[in-house]
Write a protein that holds these residues in place. Structure first.
Motif, PDB file in Angstrom:
ATOM      1  N   LEU A  90      -0.999  40.443  13.756  1.00  0.00           N
ATOM      2  CA  LEU A  90      -1.565  39.296  13.045  1.00  0.00           C
ATOM      3  C   LEU A  90      -3.070  39.449  12.867  1.00  0.00           C
ATOM      4  N   VAL A  91      -3.767  39.836  13.936  1.00  0.00           N
ATOM      5  CA  VAL A  91      -5.217  39.988  13.845  1.00  0.00           C
ATOM      6  C   VAL A  91      -5.584  41.034  12.796  1.00  0.00           C
ATOM      7  N   LEU A  92      -4.944  42.197  12.852  1.00  0.00           N
ATOM      8  CA  LEU A  92      -5.249  43.255  11.895  1.00  0.00           C
ATOM      9  C   LEU A  92      -4.789  42.888  10.491  1.00  0.00           C
ATOM     10  N   GLY A  93      -3.564  42.398  10.363  1.00  0.00           N
ATOM     11  CA  GLY A  93      -3.013  42.118   9.043  1.00  0.00           C
ATOM     12  C   GLY A  93      -3.725  40.985   8.327  1.00  0.00           C
ATOM     13  N   ARG A 127       0.092  42.616   3.530  1.00  0.00           N
ATOM     14  CA  ARG A 127       0.480  42.496   2.124  1.00  0.00           C
ATOM     15  C   ARG A 127       0.724  41.037   1.735  1.00  0.00           C
ATOM     16  N   ILE A 128       1.345  40.281   2.633  1.00  0.00           N
ATOM     17  CA  ILE A 128       1.586  38.869   2.340  1.00  0.00           C
ATOM     18  C   ILE A 128       0.275  38.124   2.158  1.00  0.00           C
ATOM     19  N   VAL A 129      -0.649  38.337   3.101  1.00  0.00           N
ATOM     20  CA  VAL A 129      -1.942  37.645   3.032  1.00  0.00           C
ATOM     21  C   VAL A 129      -2.714  38.079   1.800  1.00  0.00           C
ATOM     22  N   ARG A 130      -2.724  39.365   1.499  1.00  0.00           N
ATOM     23  CA  ARG A 130      -3.445  39.849   0.314  1.00  0.00           C
ATOM     24  C   ARG A 130      -2.932  39.185  -0.961  1.00  0.00           C
ATOM     25  N   GLN A 179       0.833  -1.186   0.000  1.00  0.00           N
ATOM     26  CA  GLN A 179       0.000   0.000   0.000  1.00  0.00           C
ATOM     27  C   GLN A 179       0.872   1.242   0.000  1.00  0.00           C
ATOM     28  N   ILE A 180       0.437   2.258  -0.675  1.00  0.00           N
ATOM     29  CA  ILE A 180       1.141   3.539  -0.726  1.00  0.00           C
ATOM     30  C   ILE A 180       0.435   4.510   0.209  1.00  0.00           C
ATOM     31  N   LYS A 181       1.154   5.006   1.157  1.00  0.00           N
ATOM     32  CA  LYS A 181       0.600   5.938   2.135  1.00  0.00           C
ATOM     33  C   LYS A 181       1.296   7.283   1.999  1.00  0.00           C
ATOM     34  N   GLY A 182       0.551   8.320   1.637  1.00  0.00           N
ATOM     35  CA  GLY A 182       1.123   9.646   1.463  1.00  0.00           C
ATOM     36  C   GLY A 182       1.229  10.400   2.775  1.00  0.00           C
ATOM     37  N   ARG A 183       2.269  11.164   2.922  1.00  0.00           N
ATOM     38  CA  ARG A 183       2.448  11.985   4.113  1.00  0.00           C
ATOM     39  C   ARG A 183       1.804  13.347   3.902  1.00  0.00           C
ATOM     40  N   SER A 184       1.321  13.913   4.967  1.00  0.00           N
ATOM     41  CA  SER A 184       0.691  15.218   4.896  1.00  0.00           C
ATOM     42  C   SER A 184       1.742  16.309   4.725  1.00  0.00           C
ATOM     43  N   LEU A 185       1.253  17.503   4.393  1.00  0.00           N
ATOM     44  CA  LEU A 185       2.153  18.651   4.247  1.00  0.00           C
ATOM     45  C   LEU A 185       2.932  18.909   5.523  1.00  0.00           C
ATOM     46  N   TRP A 186       2.259  18.830   6.680  1.00  0.00           N
ATOM     47  CA  TRP A 186       2.920  19.127   7.943  1.00  0.00           C
ATOM     48  C   TRP A 186       3.929  18.048   8.312  1.00  0.00           C
ATOM     49  N   ALA A 187       3.638  16.785   7.962  1.00  0.00           N
ATOM     50  CA  ALA A 187       4.602  15.716   8.223  1.00  0.00           C
ATOM     51  C   ALA A 187       5.863  15.913   7.390  1.00  0.00           C
ATOM     52  N   LEU A 209      -3.335  29.579   4.573  1.00  0.00           N
ATOM     53  CA  LEU A 209      -2.395  30.656   4.884  1.00  0.00           C
ATOM     54  C   LEU A 209      -1.650  30.423   6.196  1.00  0.00           C
ATOM     55  N   VAL A 210      -1.871  29.264   6.817  1.00  0.00           N
ATOM     56  CA  VAL A 210      -1.242  28.995   8.113  1.00  0.00           C
ATOM     57  C   VAL A 210       0.276  29.020   8.002  1.00  0.00           C
ATOM     58  N   GLY A 211       0.813  28.443   6.930  1.00  0.00           N
ATOM     59  CA  GLY A 211       2.272  28.407   6.754  1.00  0.00           C
ATOM     60  C   GLY A 211       2.901  29.786   6.728  1.00  0.00           C
ATOM     61  N   PRO A 212       2.482  30.689   5.804  1.00  0.00           N
ATOM     62  CA  PRO A 212       3.053  32.041   5.795  1.00  0.00           C
ATOM     63  C   PRO A 212       2.838  32.799   7.105  1.00  0.00           C
ATOM     64  N   ILE A 213       1.694  32.568   7.751  1.00  0.00           N
ATOM     65  CA  ILE A 213       1.431  33.261   9.015  1.00  0.00           C
ATOM     66  C   ILE A 213       2.408  32.794  10.092  1.00  0.00           C
ATOM     67  N   LEU A 214       2.671  31.495  10.169  1.00  0.00           N
ATOM     68  CA  LEU A 214       3.625  30.975  11.150  1.00  0.00           C
ATOM     69  C   LEU A 214       5.019  31.529  10.911  1.00  0.00           C
ATOM     70  N   VAL A 215       5.428  31.570   9.645  1.00  0.00           N
ATOM     71  CA  VAL A 215       6.756  32.095   9.330  1.00  0.00           C
ATOM     72  C   VAL A 215       6.851  33.567   9.713  1.00  0.00           C
ATOM     73  N   TYR A 216       5.817  34.336   9.385  1.00  0.00           N
ATOM     74  CA  TYR A 216       5.828  35.754   9.751  1.00  0.00           C
ATOM     75  C   TYR A 216       5.909  35.933  11.263  1.00  0.00           C
ATOM     76  N   THR A 217       5.190  35.092  11.992  1.00  0.00           N
ATOM     77  CA  THR A 217       5.186  35.205  13.451  1.00  0.00           C
ATOM     78  C   THR A 217       6.577  35.012  14.032  1.00  0.00           C
ATOM     79  N   THR A 218       7.280  33.992  13.553  1.00  0.00           N
ATOM     80  CA  THR A 218       8.620  33.721  14.082  1.00  0.00           C
ATOM     81  C   THR A 218       9.613  34.816  13.723  1.00  0.00           C
TER      82      THR A 218
END
Length: 342
Positions: A148-151, A220-223, A33-41, A257-266
């Protein structure tokens, strides 16, 4: 962001294992069986291979733990950051009577004061560093949360609706990005200082200044991301099923957009830490006796030729913290977007 190349798929046998280089099943009872890994994995797998990023993550965790546990650690250590040792018989053993400088090398390092004491006041440097870490992280974290909330909200609205809404919000972002933030910070904090000298008011003003004027960056990133995502097939499919605009924005587009938001946060947290340190260095940051690394740098500047150790310690703390966040942020960005790193 990508899901990775095909060779990053995990192959597992139907009955629990593979044998040989050809990945043949151990028996013939069923096909592999072929089991794909998720993006986060896949992202976690790439991040683990990035040693500088992992080292930065470890330092960040330690920094958060030290800040969160500052009170019990100070109790075990036996010192209080606000306690002064510049009077009585004790002061004659710790501070020079003429210069009020710590007696001994490295700001009077001893078994009682592990990193020495400050000039004039004779306060313990180690506990000031511990509680200063809490001050920097709390202010930087709250300011980053505000941006983050405003942007994210305004960037999402601008990219999704476009038209005159996008034009107005984009022009607001341009104005804020060109605004002299430091001068406005000095003016606003000075004015509020005349109105109220409460420490919480100063905290709130610093958080507002750092957070409000940095939201256009993530906006701007989110837009830009939303302008692309709103044309994707999954958005059209949701719209064809009767989903409203709010549902599409927050349930379909925002999770992507979780990925770009996490990177911006760090990357935003260390920037806000430097901003708080800069304001405290200028004397318009947190109000003493609340410890702050920037305030320690400002106080130590007058004794740098006599006692450089006092200046070195808060400077080193800021350097290590900012470097750790930046290394982890760069590694997280590369892990979530391997094509961009190449």
């Amino acid at each position: 962001m990508t899901l990775g190349s095909p060779n990053e798929l995990e192959v597992v046998a139907a009955e629990d294992g593979l044998t040989g280089a050809g990945l043949e099943p151990e028996d013939q009872r069923g096909p592999a069986q072929i089991k794909g890994r998720s993006l986060w994995a896949l992202a976690w797998r790439r991040l683990r291979r990035d040693k500088p990023a992992m080292a930065g993550g470890v330092v960040i965790i330690l920094l958060i733990l030290l800040a969160a546990l500052a009170d019990p650690l100070a109790s075990l250590y036996g010192q209080d950051y606000a306690a002064q040792h510049n009077s009585g018989a004790e002061a004659a053993k710790l501070l020079d009577p003429l210069t009020q400088m710590p007696i001994g090398a490295f700001s009077g390092v001893s078994g009682r004061f592990w990193l020495g004491i400050t000039p004039i006041g004779g306060q313990d440097i180690l506990t000031n560093l511990l509680f200063g870490a809490r001050t920097s992280l709390v202010i930087a974290g709250l300011a980053t949360a505000l941006s983050l909330v405003l942007g994210v909200a305004l960037g999402l609205i601008a990219g999704f609706y476009r038209g005159w809404i996008d034009t107005v919000l984009s022009r607001i972002m341009d104005v804020l990005l060109s605004f002299p933030v430091l001068l406005f910070s000095i003016a606003l904090i000075t004015v509020t200082g005349f109105i109220s000298s409460a420490a919480m008011v100063r905290y709130a003003v610093i958080v507002f200044v750092l957070g409000f004027f940095s939201w256009p960056y993530i906006g701007r990133i989110v837009r830009g991301q939303v302008l692309s995502l709103r044309e994707k097939e999954f958005v059209e499919a949701a719209r064809s099923l009767g989903a409203g605009n709010v549902h599409i924005m927050f349930r379909e587009i925002l999770p992507s957009l979780v990925g770009p938001i996490l990177v911006y946060t760090t990357l935003a947290i260390p920037s806000n830490m430097l901003g708080e340190a800069g304001l405290s260095f200028l004397g318009i940051g947190v109000i003493p006796p609340t410890p702050s690394w920037g305030q320690m740098l400002s106080d130590a500047g007058g004794y740098v030729q006599i006692d450089p150790w006092y200046l070195f310690l808060p400077g080193l703390a800021i350097f290590i913290s900012v470097l750790a966040f930046n290394l982890f942020g760069d590694g997280l960005r590369d892990a979530l977007d391997p094509r961009g790193s190449r």
